[in-house]
Design a protein around this motif. Structure first.
Motif, PDB file in Angstrom:
ATOM      1  N   PHE A 217       0.950  -1.097  -0.182  1.00 12.04           N
ATOM      2  CA  PHE A 217       0.016  -0.015  -0.097  1.00 12.04           C
ATOM      3  C   PHE A 217       0.892   1.301   0.116  1.00 12.04           C
ATOM      4  O   PHE A 217       1.903   1.319   0.573  1.00 12.04           O
ATOM      5  N   CYS A 218       0.558   2.115  -0.779  1.00 10.21           N
ATOM      6  CA  CYS A 218       1.438   3.711  -0.634  1.00 10.21           C
ATOM      7  C   CYS A 218       0.389   4.735  -1.111  1.00 10.21           C
ATOM      8  O   CYS A 218      -0.303   4.495  -1.685  1.00 10.21           O
ATOM      9  N   ARG A 219       0.833   5.805  -0.505  1.00 11.67           N
ATOM     10  CA  ARG A 219      -0.201   6.969  -0.503  1.00 11.67           C
ATOM     11  C   ARG A 219       0.346   7.674  -1.858  1.00 11.67           C
ATOM     12  O   ARG A 219      -0.683   8.505  -2.313  1.00 11.67           O
ATOM     13  N   GLU A 220       1.426   7.457  -2.362  1.00 13.04           N
ATOM     14  CA  GLU A 220       1.768   8.318  -3.794  1.00 13.04           C
ATOM     15  C   GLU A 220       2.681   7.329  -4.498  1.00 13.04           C
ATOM     16  O   GLU A 220       4.030   7.150  -4.194  1.00 13.04           O
ATOM     17  N   PHE A 221       2.393   6.859  -5.593  1.00 16.66           N
ATOM     18  CA  PHE A 221       3.005   5.799  -6.223  1.00 16.66           C
ATOM     19  C   PHE A 221       4.020   6.209  -7.637  1.00 16.66           C
ATOM     20  O   PHE A 221       3.458   6.734  -8.429  1.00 16.66           O
ATOM     21  N   HIS A 222       5.087   6.186  -7.356  1.00 18.34           N
ATOM     22  CA  HIS A 222       5.929   6.446  -8.524  1.00 18.34           C
ATOM     23  C   HIS A 222       7.163   5.274  -8.411  1.00 18.34           C
ATOM     24  O   HIS A 222       8.368   5.668  -8.893  1.00 18.34           O
ATOM     25  N   ALA A 223       6.692   4.130  -8.190  1.00 18.31           N
ATOM     26  CA  ALA A 223       7.559   3.004  -7.786  1.00 18.31           C
ATOM     27  C   ALA A 223       8.563   2.488  -8.994  1.00 18.31           C
ATOM     28  O   ALA A 223       7.976   2.585 -10.089  1.00 18.31           O
ATOM     29  N   GLU A 224       9.877   2.268  -8.876  1.00 16.35           N
ATOM     30  CA  GLU A 224      10.835   1.696  -9.948  1.00 16.35           C
ATOM     31  C   GLU A 224      10.509   0.401 -10.227  1.00 16.35           C
ATOM     32  O   GLU A 224      10.538  -0.196 -11.139  1.00 16.35           O
ATOM     33  N   LEU A 225      10.004  -0.463  -9.318  1.00 17.24           N
ATOM     34  CA  LEU A 225       9.799  -1.475  -8.994  1.00 17.24           C
ATOM     35  C   LEU A 225       8.732  -2.022  -7.973  1.00 17.24           C
ATOM     36  O   LEU A 225       9.053  -1.807  -6.784  1.00 17.24           O
ATOM     37  N   VAL A 226       8.040  -2.929  -8.217  1.00 20.33           N
ATOM     38  CA  VAL A 226       7.088  -3.451  -7.048  1.00 20.33           C
ATOM     39  C   VAL A 226       7.107  -5.007  -7.275  1.00 20.33           C
ATOM     40  O   VAL A 226       7.062  -5.443  -8.401  1.00 20.33           O
ATOM     41  N   ALA A 227       7.182  -5.742  -6.222  1.00 22.35           N
ATOM     42  CA  ALA A 227       7.047  -7.293  -6.224  1.00 22.35           C
ATOM     43  C   ALA A 227       6.418  -7.982  -4.899  1.00 22.35           C
ATOM     44  O   ALA A 227       6.470  -7.416  -3.958  1.00 22.35           O
ATOM     45  N   ILE A 228       5.618  -8.949  -5.180  1.00 23.96           N
ATOM     46  CA  ILE A 228       4.918  -9.723  -4.398  1.00 23.96           C
ATOM     47  C   ILE A 228       5.405 -11.420  -4.539  1.00 23.96           C
ATOM     48  O   ILE A 228       4.978 -11.685  -5.719  1.00 23.96           O
ATOM     49  N   ALA A 229       5.962 -11.786  -3.837  1.00 27.05           N
ATOM     50  CA  ALA A 229       6.264 -13.347  -3.874  1.00 27.05           C
ATOM     51  C   ALA A 229       7.294 -13.565  -4.993  1.00 27.05           C
ATOM     52  O   ALA A 229       6.901 -14.652  -5.572  1.00 27.05           O
ATOM     53  N   GLY A 230       7.894 -12.729  -5.518  1.00 27.79           N
ATOM     54  CA  GLY A 230       8.878 -12.934  -6.433  1.00 27.79           C
ATOM     55  C   GLY A 230       8.318 -12.516  -7.876  1.00 27.79           C
ATOM     56  O   GLY A 230       8.944 -12.448  -9.033  1.00 27.79           O
ATOM     57  N   ARG A 231       7.150 -12.186  -7.938  1.00 22.04           N
ATOM     58  CA  ARG A 231       6.455 -11.703  -9.098  1.00 22.04           C
ATOM     59  C   ARG A 231       6.411 -10.145  -9.078  1.00 22.04           C
ATOM     60  O   ARG A 231       6.315  -9.577  -8.235  1.00 22.04           O
ATOM     61  N   TYR A 232       6.980  -9.486 -10.320  1.00 22.66           N
ATOM     62  CA  TYR A 232       7.290  -8.036 -10.033  1.00 22.66           C
ATOM     63  C   TYR A 232       6.679  -7.054 -11.360  1.00 22.66           C
ATOM     64  O   TYR A 232       6.411  -7.884 -12.499  1.00 22.66           O
ATOM     65  N   LYS A 233       6.516  -5.752 -11.328  1.00 26.24           N
ATOM     66  CA  LYS A 233       6.530  -5.089 -12.206  1.00 26.24           C
ATOM     67  C   LYS A 233       7.381  -3.890 -12.076  1.00 26.24           C
ATOM     68  O   LYS A 233       7.778  -3.427 -10.916  1.00 26.24           O
ATOM     69  N   VAL A 234       8.052  -3.577 -13.181  1.00 25.02           N
ATOM     70  CA  VAL A 234       8.738  -2.136 -13.401  1.00 25.02           C
ATOM     71  C   VAL A 234       7.866  -1.084 -13.896  1.00 25.02           C
ATOM     72  O   VAL A 234       6.773  -1.251 -14.275  1.00 25.02           O
ATOM     73  N   LEU A 235       8.612  -0.018 -13.579  1.00 21.99           N
ATOM     74  CA  LEU A 235       7.800   1.383 -14.044  1.00 21.99           C
ATOM     75  C   LEU A 235       7.264   1.348 -15.231  1.00 21.99           C
ATOM     76  O   LEU A 235       6.080   1.699 -15.555  1.00 21.99           O
ATOM     77  N   GLU A 236       7.945   0.912 -16.284  1.00 25.20           N
ATOM     78  CA  GLU A 236       7.518   0.820 -17.652  1.00 25.20           C
ATOM     79  C   GLU A 236       6.160   0.161 -17.766  1.00 25.20           C
ATOM     80  O   GLU A 236       5.155   0.154 -18.926  1.00 25.20           O
ATOM     81  N   ASP A 237       6.085  -0.861 -16.890  1.00 26.47           N
ATOM     82  CA  ASP A 237       4.831  -1.717 -17.198  1.00 26.47           C
ATOM     83  C   ASP A 237       3.510  -1.407 -16.432  1.00 26.47           C
ATOM     84  O   ASP A 237       2.466  -1.794 -16.432  1.00 26.47           O
ATOM     85  N   ILE A 238       3.594  -0.095 -15.348  1.00 24.59           N
ATOM     86  CA  ILE A 238       2.686   0.530 -14.663  1.00 24.59           C
ATOM     87  C   ILE A 238       1.776   1.490 -15.289  1.00 24.59           C
ATOM     88  O   ILE A 238       2.520   2.388 -15.909  1.00 24.59           O
ATOM     89  N   PRO A 239       0.468   1.380 -15.575  1.00 22.79           N
ATOM     90  CA  PRO A 239      -0.384   2.472 -16.082  1.00 22.79           C
ATOM     91  C   PRO A 239       0.004   3.803 -15.654  1.00 22.79           C
ATOM     92  O   PRO A 239       0.199   4.032 -14.317  1.00 22.79           O
ATOM     93  N   LYS A 240       0.154   4.804 -16.513  1.00 25.59           N
ATOM     94  CA  LYS A 240       0.572   6.021 -16.187  1.00 25.59           C
ATOM     95  C   LYS A 240      -0.613   6.834 -15.465  1.00 25.59           C
ATOM     96  O   LYS A 240      -0.047   7.673 -14.457  1.00 25.59           O
ATOM     97  N   GLU A 241      -1.868   6.318 -15.769  1.00 20.21           N
ATOM     98  CA  GLU A 241      -2.877   6.983 -14.687  1.00 20.21           C
ATOM     99  C   GLU A 241      -2.908   6.655 -13.252  1.00 20.21           C
ATOM    100  O   GLU A 241      -3.434   7.113 -12.382  1.00 20.21           O
ATOM    101  N   LEU A 242      -1.983   5.537 -12.750  1.00 19.35           N
ATOM    102  CA  LEU A 242      -1.682   5.365 -11.449  1.00 19.35           C
ATOM    103  C   LEU A 242      -0.440   6.081 -10.859  1.00 19.35           C
ATOM    104  O   LEU A 242      -0.467   5.817  -9.614  1.00 19.35           O
ATOM    105  N   ARG A 243       0.280   6.620 -11.731  1.00 19.05           N
ATOM    106  CA  ARG A 243       1.452   7.023 -11.066  1.00 19.05           C
ATOM    107  C   ARG A 243       1.077   8.549 -10.385  1.00 19.05           C
ATOM    108  O   ARG A 243       0.383   9.410 -10.666  1.00 19.05           O
ATOM    109  N   GLY A 244       1.658   8.709  -8.972  1.00 19.61           N
ATOM    110  CA  GLY A 244       1.240   9.468  -8.288  1.00 19.61           C
ATOM    111  C   GLY A 244      -0.136   9.254  -7.463  1.00 19.61           C
ATOM    112  O   GLY A 244      -0.123  10.365  -6.496  1.00 19.61           O
ATOM    113  N   LYS A 245      -0.613   8.245  -7.597  1.00 13.52           N
ATOM    114  CA  LYS A 245      -1.892   8.158  -6.813  1.00 13.52           C
ATOM    115  C   LYS A 245      -1.821   7.144  -5.605  1.00 13.52           C
ATOM    116  O   LYS A 245      -0.769   6.301  -5.630  1.00 13.52           O
TER     117      LYS A 245
END
Length: 262
Positions: A217-245
């Motif tokens: 959980f985060c208040r302001e989302f600009h993550a370079e990478l997020v991962a859960i149990a070894g599965r991950y997404k990097v910034l390029e894979d994250i929808p732009k509309e979620l950035r900063g949200k």
């Protein structure tokens, strides 16, 4: 003649870690990497790693570089390339039989403004800080239809100071709550869930030991990478509309899901 290709080659973006060498202390570098793999095997085990010697005053000799590659493989990761640098690095890559990557995705900002990549700083385990006297912020509310949040199995760890570039915070067998910022180039890891009440600009890894029910959980989302149990997404894979949200991240059907919070 048969013109159909036996193998179809596509150039795409993949998640590759960048290890910037700040000190050519091979035993220390190997031990640091082994510690990372042991703490988060689903994330770092057999991870592809680019070796960046740009933090050194000159390129290492072939024997030292080969010793580092062998040590990193023994520690559980797979060196796949060298980061492009000087003509010495180019010659070294040829001698080692590794390709050069001319441009790497993960450049981070340090406090002094120098672009670096997180890697060689020794992992730090911060002692839990006392909870503030004021009432803490309430946890973000999950979106409708999302799976239920896993409950912490032990008292969570609280990080009250900002997590800065090059710093790693690890919550062993518990949740991690960061009350302020996770800066670019910083890394927060928990065996449970991760709660960040400020901007997330670095990396956040939940369920490091394989807990697929963990969340971020985060208040302001600009993550370079997020991962859960070894599965991950990097910034390029994250929808732009979620950035900063304000968002939450969870695992569903072996896929990372990210949704805005109300």
């Amino acid at each position: 003649m048969d013109y159909e290709q036996a193998g179809e080659l596509k150039i795409g973006q993949v998640g590759i870690a960048n290890l910037r060498i700040r000190s050519l202390d091979v035993p220390r570098l190997v031990e640091e990497m082994r510690s990372r793999v042991q703490r988060a095997p689903n994330m770092f085990g057999r991870a592809a790693v680019v070796i960046d010697f740009g933090g050194l005053s000159h390129a290492p000799d072939i024997a030292s570089a080969q010793a580092l590659l062998d040590g990193l493989r023994a520690a559980g990761v797979l060196p796949v390339a060298l980061a492009y640098g000087t003509s010495e690095i180019e010659k070294l890559s040829q001698a080692l039989g590794l390709p050069l990557l001319a441009k790497f995705r993960a450049s981070y900002e340090r406090a002094d403004g120098v672009a670096v990549a997180e890697a060689a700083a020794p992992p730090r385990r911060e002692a839990p800080a006392p909870a503030p006297a004021a009432e803490p912020a309430r946890a973000p509310r999950p979106p409708a239809g999302a799976p239920p949040v896993a409950q912490a199995s032990s008292v969570g760890m609280i990080q009250s100071a900002p997590v800065r570039s090059g710093q790693q915070i690890y919550a062993d067998n518990r949740d991690l709550t960061v009350l302020t910022t996770v800066g670019a180039g910083a890394e927060v890891i928990a065996d449970g869930s991760v709660h960040i009440y400020g901007p997330l600009r670095g990396r956040a890894l939940a369920g490091a030991q394989g807990n697929a029910k963990a969340r971020i959980f985060c208040r302001e989302f600009h993550a370079e990478l997020v991962a859960i149990a070894g599965r991950y997404k990097v910034l390029e894979d994250i929808p732009k509309e979620l950035r900063g949200k304000p968002v939450q991240v969870w695992l569903e059907d072996e896929q990372i899901k990210i949704a805005a919070l109300d």
